[in-house]
Design a protein around this motif. Structure first.
Motif, PDB file in Angstrom:
ATOM      1  N   CYS A 175       0.823  -1.209   0.000  1.00 22.56           N
ATOM      2  CA  CYS A 175       0.000   0.000   0.000  1.00 22.56           C
ATOM      3  C   CYS A 175       0.859   1.261   0.000  1.00 22.56           C
ATOM      4  O   CYS A 175       0.507   2.268  -0.632  1.00 22.56           O
ATOM      5  CB  CYS A 175      -0.928   0.001   1.212  1.00 22.56           C
ATOM      6  N   ASN A 187      -7.177   8.577   1.224  1.00 23.81           N
ATOM      7  CA  ASN A 187      -7.852   7.582   2.068  1.00 23.81           C
ATOM      8  C   ASN A 187      -8.697   6.614   1.249  1.00 23.81           C
ATOM      9  O   ASN A 187      -9.471   5.845   1.817  1.00 23.81           O
ATOM     10  CB  ASN A 187      -8.741   8.280   3.101  1.00 23.81           C
ATOM     11  N   ARG A 190      -8.416   3.037   2.283  1.00 26.17           N
ATOM     12  CA  ARG A 190      -9.020   2.752   3.587  1.00 26.17           C
ATOM     13  C   ARG A 190     -10.544   2.706   3.485  1.00 26.17           C
ATOM     14  O   ARG A 190     -11.191   1.849   4.088  1.00 26.17           O
ATOM     15  CB  ARG A 190      -8.581   3.802   4.601  1.00 26.17           C
ATOM     16  N   GLN A 193     -11.668  -0.617   1.616  1.00 31.02           N
ATOM     17  CA  GLN A 193     -11.594  -1.878   2.360  1.00 31.02           C
ATOM     18  C   GLN A 193     -12.756  -1.987   3.349  1.00 31.02           C
ATOM     19  O   GLN A 193     -13.301  -3.077   3.576  1.00 31.02           O
ATOM     20  CB  GLN A 193     -10.244  -2.033   3.070  1.00 31.02           C
ATOM     21  N   HIS A 194     -13.190  -0.851   3.905  1.00 33.18           N
ATOM     22  CA  HIS A 194     -14.352  -0.867   4.796  1.00 33.18           C
ATOM     23  C   HIS A 194     -15.642  -1.096   4.013  1.00 33.18           C
ATOM     24  O   HIS A 194     -16.542  -1.810   4.498  1.00 33.18           O
ATOM     25  CB  HIS A 194     -14.424   0.427   5.600  1.00 33.18           C
ATOM     26  N   PRO A 226      -7.053  -3.247   0.110  1.00 38.54           N
ATOM     27  CA  PRO A 226      -6.178  -2.103  -0.183  1.00 38.54           C
ATOM     28  C   PRO A 226      -5.190  -2.338  -1.320  1.00 38.54           C
ATOM     29  O   PRO A 226      -4.586  -1.381  -1.819  1.00 38.54           O
ATOM     30  CB  PRO A 226      -5.433  -1.896   1.141  1.00 38.54           C
ATOM     31  N   PHE A 374     -13.425   8.713   6.784  1.00 36.26           N
ATOM     32  CA  PHE A 374     -12.117   8.647   6.116  1.00 36.26           C
ATOM     33  C   PHE A 374     -12.056   9.650   4.957  1.00 36.26           C
ATOM     34  O   PHE A 374     -11.457   9.382   3.929  1.00 36.26           O
ATOM     35  CB  PHE A 374     -11.854   7.227   5.604  1.00 36.26           C
TER      36      PHE A 374
END
Length: 388
Positions: A175, A187, A190, A193-194, A226, A374
């Motif tokens: 990453c 971001n 991030r 991935q959520h 990611p 984020f």
């Protein structure tokens, strides 16, 4: 030579002691005592007894009290006690048995009966002690084996923690490469991935996906997501950072980031041994290679159709496009959350797996919350930062 058993005889009548000693001494080591006090002192001083013949009616300390004291002491509680008594009331026997006695022999005594009863209870006592020793040995074996298993478990946990740390380090390194090359990443990795985890959790009980999306897989998807654009490290800056529209030749080169990413991840997996410890990279490779495939087959690099596209890549496709829509890019402004949902819904069955689009609509609020948590831009900007 077999060691003879020790029998302690306790009776305040001298003639009874002589009779019993005469009957038993041929077979056993006999120790006579004329009172309860004398018997207790003998045992307290280290005297040996494998069985006790105990008169009930004695002065000072009677047989019942002697038995109670013997059975309350850890050193003597396992010695079998047989009462010698002229008492024949049921309540006397009940009291004796409640105190822990093994048997009653009624006076006047029969030498044959005494010898038979003594032989029987000594055999039972030996069997009981042997069983206890065996149980103690088994408990020791179990304790040792349990300790071994606990140590093995500890080592496995430590090993697993090391593997998890290695996985995290691998992903972090990849990453960092992607973020160093792509000034639009921010971001993005991030958030995506959520998004992927939320979608996967929403679909884990769905008939089409429950066989693939268990908790372990969802965690691996979360870790792997990611890496979806890690192949961009091989894309020239002139193309990756170009503010305007790409030419067909440039677009051809840009699309190669899927293959570059897959190759890099597979090489890392091979370096890790290609076995179970590196299996987390399987999903990373699927995502990197397939997240630009489309449900109708119009995507790249393989032009896969429908279920031929790995579930991991289909999840990433929804997450990636949603985030691209709500984010500011050099070539576009951010779209509001609701508009982004409408644009994705319009591609249901064409760009995206229909069931994934339906799942997105059910968890749209979670997507908006992730985008806020984020965010790259101040909350008063347009786009997801102000999404409801």
């Amino acid at each position: 030579m077999k060691q003879r058993a020790h029998v302690l005889i306790v009776d305040d009548q001298a003639d009874n002691l002589l009779i019993l000693e005469d009957v038993l001494s041929e077979h056993y080591e006999v120790h006579p005592a004329s009172s309860g006090t004398e018997a207790l002192a003998y045992l307290t001083d280290g005297g040996v007894a494998d069985l006790i013949l105990l008169d009930v009616m004695m002065p000072e300390v009677d047989g019942f009290e002697v038995c109670r004291r013997l059975k309350s002491s850890e050193s003597t509680r396992m010695i079998p006690v047989m009462f010698l008594t002229g008492l024949d009331r049921p309540e006397d026997e009940e009291l004796g048995f409640s105190l822990g006695a093994e048997d009653f022999i009624h006076k006047p005594i029969s030498p044959t009966v005494v010898l038979a009863r003594v032989r029987t209870h000594l055999a039972l006592s030996r069997a009981t002690r042997a069983l206890e020793r065996r149980n103690a040995d088994l408990e020791l074996i179990v304790a040792e084996r349990t300790a071994e298993i606990s140590e093995q478990s500890r080592r496995l946990v430590a090993s697993k923690q090391e593997v998890i740390a290695a996985q995290a380090a691998t992903i972090t390194a990849f990453c960092a490469l992607a973020e160093a090359r792509d000034n639009e990443t921010g971001n993005h990795i991030r958030r995506t991935q959520h998004y992927v985890r939320i979608l996967a959790e929403e679909l884990r009980e769905h008939p089409r996906f429950r066989h693939e999306l268990d908790e372990d897989v969802i965690q691996l998807l979360f870790k792997s997501a990611p890496l979806h654009d890690v192949g961009k490290v091989a894309t020239p800056d002139a193309i990756l950072l170009k503010p305007g529209k790409l030419t067909p030749d440039e677009w051809f080169i840009m699309k190669q980031h899927c293959e570059y990413g897959q190759k890099a991840i597979l090489q890392a997996e091979k370096a890790l041994g290609g076995e179970a410890d590196a299996s987390f990279l399987r999903y990373a490779a699927e995502i990197a290679y397939g997240h630009h495939e489309r449900w109708d087959g119009s995507g790249y690099p393989q032009g896969l159709v429908g279920d031929a596209i790995p579930v991991s890549a289909r999840l990433m496709a929804v997450a990636d496009v949603y985030d691209a829509l709500i984010s500011r890019r050099v070539y576009k402004p951010p779209f509001p959350h609701e508009q982004a949902l409408e644009m994705i819904a319009a591609e249901k069955g064409r760009h995206f797996d229909p069931d994934l689009v339906d799942a997105l609509m059910r968890v749209a609020g979670d997507f908006a919350a992730i985008a806020r948590n984020f965010r790259d831009e101040p909350e008063d900007e347009d786009g997801a930062g102000g999404a409801a």
